[in-house]
Design a protein around this motif. Structure first.
Motif, PDB file in Angstrom:
ATOM      1  N   ASP B  73       0.837  -1.203   0.000  1.00 58.17           N
ATOM      2  CA  ASP B  73       0.000   0.000   0.000  1.00 58.17           C
ATOM      3  C   ASP B  73       0.876   1.260   0.000  1.00 58.17           C
ATOM      4  O   ASP B  73       1.608   1.505   0.946  1.00 58.17           O
ATOM      5  N   PRO B  74       0.793   2.048  -1.063  1.00 53.82           N
ATOM      6  CA  PRO B  74       1.631   3.259  -1.147  1.00 53.82           C
ATOM      7  C   PRO B  74       1.345   4.243  -0.016  1.00 53.82           C
ATOM      8  O   PRO B  74       2.215   5.039   0.349  1.00 53.82           O
ATOM      9  N   VAL B  75       0.137   4.182   0.526  1.00 52.44           N
ATOM     10  CA  VAL B  75      -0.197   5.087   1.630  1.00 52.44           C
ATOM     11  C   VAL B  75       0.652   4.727   2.851  1.00 52.44           C
ATOM     12  O   VAL B  75       1.262   5.598   3.488  1.00 52.44           O
ATOM     13  N   ILE B  76       0.729   3.458   3.149  1.00 50.81           N
ATOM     14  CA  ILE B  76       1.526   3.040   4.295  1.00 50.81           C
ATOM     15  C   ILE B  76       3.001   3.321   4.067  1.00 50.81           C
ATOM     16  O   ILE B  76       3.687   3.901   4.911  1.00 50.81           O
ATOM     17  N   ILE B  77       3.469   2.933   2.879  1.00 49.04           N
ATOM     18  CA  ILE B  77       4.886   3.148   2.581  1.00 49.04           C
ATOM     19  C   ILE B  77       5.227   4.631   2.664  1.00 49.04           C
ATOM     20  O   ILE B  77       6.238   5.027   3.232  1.00 49.04           O
ATOM     21  N   GLY B  78       4.367   5.442   2.093  1.00 50.37           N
ATOM     22  CA  GLY B  78       4.631   6.878   2.084  1.00 50.37           C
ATOM     23  C   GLY B  78       4.560   7.498   3.452  1.00 50.37           C
ATOM     24  O   GLY B  78       5.398   8.321   3.821  1.00 50.37           O
ATOM     25  N   CYS B  79       3.562   7.105   4.221  1.00 48.42           N
ATOM     26  CA  CYS B  79       3.389   7.703   5.534  1.00 48.42           C
ATOM     27  C   CYS B  79       4.469   7.271   6.505  1.00 48.42           C
ATOM     28  O   CYS B  79       4.788   7.988   7.458  1.00 48.42           O
ATOM     29  N   PHE B  83       6.197  12.694   8.725  1.00 46.92           N
ATOM     30  CA  PHE B  83       5.556  13.118   9.965  1.00 46.92           C
ATOM     31  C   PHE B  83       4.288  13.916   9.653  1.00 46.92           C
ATOM     32  O   PHE B  83       3.259  13.767  10.305  1.00 46.92           O
ATOM     33  N   HIS B  84       4.387  14.710   8.628  1.00 45.82           N
ATOM     34  CA  HIS B  84       3.230  15.469   8.176  1.00 45.82           C
ATOM     35  C   HIS B  84       2.077  14.547   7.786  1.00 45.82           C
ATOM     36  O   HIS B  84       2.317  13.458   7.278  1.00 45.82           O
ATOM     37  N   PRO B  85       0.886  14.998   7.973  1.00 50.80           N
ATOM     38  CA  PRO B  85      -0.229  14.346   7.300  1.00 50.80           C
ATOM     39  C   PRO B  85       0.020  14.364   5.793  1.00 50.80           C
ATOM     40  O   PRO B  85       0.637  15.295   5.274  1.00 50.80           O
ATOM     41  N   VAL B  86      -0.443  13.350   5.109  1.00 49.08           N
ATOM     42  CA  VAL B  86      -0.112  13.185   3.701  1.00 49.08           C
ATOM     43  C   VAL B  86      -1.372  13.132   2.845  1.00 49.08           C
ATOM     44  O   VAL B  86      -2.274  12.344   3.111  1.00 49.08           O
ATOM     45  N   ARG B  90       0.081  13.160  -3.209  1.00 54.61           N
ATOM     46  CA  ARG B  90       1.514  13.426  -3.157  1.00 54.61           C
ATOM     47  C   ARG B  90       2.342  12.153  -2.994  1.00 54.61           C
ATOM     48  O   ARG B  90       3.567  12.215  -2.881  1.00 54.61           O
ATOM     49  N   LEU B  91       1.686  11.036  -2.969  1.00 53.55           N
ATOM     50  CA  LEU B  91       2.406   9.776  -2.828  1.00 53.55           C
ATOM     51  C   LEU B  91       2.928   9.295  -4.175  1.00 53.55           C
ATOM     52  O   LEU B  91       2.551   9.820  -5.223  1.00 53.55           O
ATOM     53  N   ASP B  92       3.756   8.290  -4.123  1.00 57.36           N
ATOM     54  CA  ASP B  92       4.310   7.720  -5.354  1.00 57.36           C
ATOM     55  C   ASP B  92       3.403   6.613  -5.864  1.00 57.36           C
ATOM     56  O   ASP B  92       3.360   5.520  -5.309  1.00 57.36           O
ATOM     57  N   TRP B  93       2.694   6.918  -6.935  1.00 63.61           N
ATOM     58  CA  TRP B  93       1.779   5.934  -7.527  1.00 63.61           C
ATOM     59  C   TRP B  93       2.350   5.352  -8.816  1.00 63.61           C
ATOM     60  O   TRP B  93       1.628   4.748  -9.606  1.00 63.61           O
ATOM     61  N   SER B  94       3.643   5.540  -9.028  1.00 62.67           N
ATOM     62  CA  SER B  94       4.199   5.187 -10.335  1.00 62.67           C
ATOM     63  C   SER B  94       4.569   3.713 -10.451  1.00 62.67           C
ATOM     64  O   SER B  94       4.718   3.210 -11.555  1.00 62.67           O
ATOM     65  N   THR B  95       4.760   3.044  -9.343  1.00 59.35           N
ATOM     66  CA  THR B  95       5.171   1.651  -9.465  1.00 59.35           C
ATOM     67  C   THR B  95       3.994   0.793  -9.910  1.00 59.35           C
ATOM     68  O   THR B  95       2.836   1.176  -9.769  1.00 59.35           O
ATOM     69  N   GLN B 113      -9.905  10.490  -3.307  1.00 56.81           N
ATOM     70  CA  GLN B 113      -9.144  11.435  -2.500  1.00 56.81           C
ATOM     71  C   GLN B 113      -8.878  10.838  -1.111  1.00 56.81           C
ATOM     72  O   GLN B 113      -9.749  10.193  -0.540  1.00 56.81           O
ATOM     73  N   GLY B 114      -7.686  11.079  -0.618  1.00 58.44           N
ATOM     74  CA  GLY B 114      -7.375  10.573   0.715  1.00 58.44           C
ATOM     75  C   GLY B 114      -6.404  11.481   1.437  1.00 58.44           C
ATOM     76  O   GLY B 114      -5.637  12.234   0.809  1.00 58.44           O
ATOM     77  N   TYR B 115      -6.477  11.438   2.747  1.00 56.94           N
ATOM     78  CA  TYR B 115      -5.606  12.262   3.580  1.00 56.94           C
ATOM     79  C   TYR B 115      -5.292  11.402   4.798  1.00 56.94           C
ATOM     80  O   TYR B 115      -6.207  11.013   5.531  1.00 56.94           O
ATOM     81  N   SER B 116      -4.033  11.049   4.964  1.00 51.03           N
ATOM     82  CA  SER B 116      -3.672  10.111   6.026  1.00 51.03           C
ATOM     83  C   SER B 116      -2.684  10.744   6.983  1.00 51.03           C
ATOM     84  O   SER B 116      -1.725  11.399   6.574  1.00 51.03           O
TER      85      SER B 116
END
Lengths: 239, 239
Positions: B73-79, B83-86, B90-95, B113-116
């Motif tokens: 999950d890019p959300v988990i990897i990115g977060c 430290f900032h909410p994400v 702005r995450l990497d969806w290219s893979t 849309q998501g904000y984590s």
DNA sequence: TTCTTCTTCCCCCGAAATAGGGAGGCACCG
DNA sequence: CGGTGCCTCCCTATTTCGGGGGAAGAAGAA
């Protein structure tokens, strides 16, 4: 103490700050806004304090660092294991070193009441946001109850800035590991030997070694242990 | 979306909750209060999801766990590195795996849309508080800007509860390593061999081994690599 | 299509880590 | 004063790891 605080204004200015001096000024402003004696934000690290700003006397900060209180300060020790904000009264002051520390702190103008919020960032970063005051217990209990949410937000924003100022903590050094490499490192990280990992993944141990080596290479690691430490720090694997 | 939210009421009820079902109910209430599609809190752990509550369809949660999306999950990897909410944009969806995941998620009713908000507790605990919705970018940007502080507080309170429900994460469960043990593990984690570590610490390699063994024992680790992985995860050492 | 990456398999050997013992000194806490 | 934890040093085996090679098919990206 106990005034209505212009939280929005402070957080906005905090967001706009670009220097450590700016953070320092904001601690003073927050102190005045809350009507308390001291506001302190500091980053806690095995390498010693990397960032700190606040309204304590310089002599106390100096003394604190010289005495190596980072390792014995009951506030730090207590907050390190907690998530909740912590009232200093609920900490363990019974050890000898804690009593020495307390006496020393009071002598340097630190108030008898304290409320510290632990904050954690990526890669094990840890910091504290503390508000300190000299007053009776009842008054203090009322203050902390009334302002805990504002303080949590302020702690969050202070740490956000501190992380911005620390370039090494950024996410820019993102490597990509192949699924098999992730499998291999993850299993090694949970204590499996190479033989066990190979068996678990149903591949030969030789093949496994190729994965480990390529992961090591990608991560710029000197050995397997190093590779796993880096992968964990970068969040590439989770244990 | 964008209503005035009764933050105080929600946080108080959150504080008063004593069951996981209660948390689940509050996610639904928060969702309605914010007027968004989904609210999710989940604790992230290699052992699989320990706690999770939210308003996603059960079929999606089930599917998510079955597919092992916790690892991709890019959300988990990115977060994990932030430290900032994400904002999900702005995450990497290219893979490739990210694209597969995204398609799958959208098909299961997850909004675009998501904000984590990443949250971290003691001993390397890590969790996410996510708000998800289906709308245009501008509307979403306005929403996240208007509510980021409320969401941060809510994330904090959700995690507070989750930590309460998890007895192992209590303050007393924490292992303490001696200074020498920390030194030893830290140096090993940055890639030093035992010989180098011994030299750096100016002790014999035999002595060093005793430290490593006792640290291994304390951490319940099967070998050195495992000990270092645990120490890192628990925030006992920092690399 | 070509080229890279991922996946899988194999050889050998020296270096490093692990496991199992044991022992003495120092400091602190109750 | 006795227990506990920490720091320091030493032995011998056995197992595991690391680095040096090389090779092939499949999938995906340019």
């Amino acid at each position: 103490m106990g005034k209505k605080v212009d939280l929005d204004g402070i957080l906005e200015d905090l967001d706009a700050t670009t220097t450590l001096d700016g953070l320092q000024e904001i601690t003073e402003r927050v102190r005045d806004a809350f009507g308390v004696d001291h506001i302190v934000y500091h980053w806690v690290d095995s390498a010693g304090e990397q960032y700190g700003c606040g309204t304590y006397d310089d002599s106390w900060v100096q003394h604190y660092l010289e005495q190596g209180y980072l390792r014995t300060d009951p506030v730090i020790i207590g907050c390190y294991q907690r998530f909740h904000p912590v009232d200093w009264k609920r900490l363990d002051w019974s050890t000898k070193s804690a009593r020495i520390f307390l006496k020393d702190a009071l002598a340097h103008g630190v108030g008898n009441q304290g409320y510290s919020i632990p904050i954690r960032g990526p890669n094990g970063q840890f910091a504290l946001f503390t508000v300190n005051h000299n007053c009776e217990d009842e008054e203090w209990a009322e203050f902390t109850e009334n302002h805990s949410r504002e303080l949590i937000l302020m702690a969050h924003y202070f740490n956000r800035k501190a992380l911005e100022f620390e370039p090494d903590r950024g996410p820019e050094k993102a490597q990509t590991l192949s699924p098999r490499e992730i499998d291999a490192l993850t299993l090694l990280a949970i204590g499996y030997s190479r033989a066990q990992v190979a068996q678990t993944l149903s591949i030969s141990e030789h093949t496994l070694r190729v994965y480990i080596e390529s992961a090591r290479f990608k991560l710029g690691a000197l050995n397997t242990t190093h590779a796993i430490a880096r992968a964990l720090s970068c969040g590439l694997i989770v244990v």
